[in-house]
Write a protein that holds these residues in place. Structure first.
Motif: not given
Length: 208
Positions: A14, A56, A60, A66
């Motif tokens: 991430h 976040y 998630r 993402y």
């Protein structure tokens, strides 16, 4: 121990995606073709990043989401830097294959259906308790069409408010059916996404 290692690996991924986003954003704002157009095109990507950052820890998303969000953001930032009608690679394709227009905006609107479809799918499966099936697909496609139509209304509003200053943002390139094409491509993107990405998406969901 395994979950801790996995979580650390996810966070590194991430952070890497965030770094790519920031670098792309900085590149896009350096000497853009038109700063006003850059702002309009990149704003959705920045808003998306803000939403992801603030949610976040509470919600998630899968790594697939993402990655897709970053891909969509990069498409927007490239469009903002060059404007959709002047993207160099698609200008080359236009000249080489004697096409009627620069088709980068068509890619952007296809992505506007393709990528949100998986995002909406994940939220509905995890939060709304819907089951996989035709009804879920119908709802996802309807939401993606609504997003596309809303974006076209925003473009119309900006054009009415700013006049000729919004021409690069609209990117119609003289096509009177540009709005209809944009929504059609978003529809096609959403359908294609569900047909090609659902199984892969389910594998990512199982890892949560």
């Amino acid at each position: 121990m395994k979950s801790w290692v996995t979580d650390n690996n996810d966070k590194r991924l991430h952070l890497g995606l965030l770094l790519i986003f920031v670098v792309s954003l900085i590149w896009s704002v350096v000497n853009p073709r038109d700063l006003f157009t850059w702002f309009l095109e990149v704003l959705p990507a920045v808003i998306g990043l803000i939403v992801i950052v603030f949610t976040y820890n509470r919600f998630r998303l899968t790594n697939l989401i993402y990655i897709l969000v970053l891909l969509h953001a990069v498409i927007l930032m490239i469009g903002g830097h060059y404007t959709y009608a002047e993207m160099p690679v698609f200008n080359w394709l236009k000249d080489t294959f004697h096409l009627a227009r620069n088709y980068y905006d068509r890619l952007g609107h296809f992505a506007q259906g393709f990528i949100p479809a998986i995002i909406v799918r994940e939220i509905l499966l995890r939060k709304a308790g819907l089951r996989r099936g035709k009804l879920l697909s119908f709802i996802i496609i309807s939401i993606c069409l609504a997003i596309s139509a809303t974006y076209e209304l925003i473009e119309w509003g900006v054009a009415e408010a700013t006049g000729s200053a919004a021409e690069a943002f609209l990117g119609t390139q003289g096509d009177v059916w540009d709005t209809q094409w944009d929504m059609f491509l978003a529809l096609g993107g959403a359908i294609t996404s569900l047909l090609t990405m659902s199984n892969l998406h389910d594998k990512f969901l199982k890892k949560l």
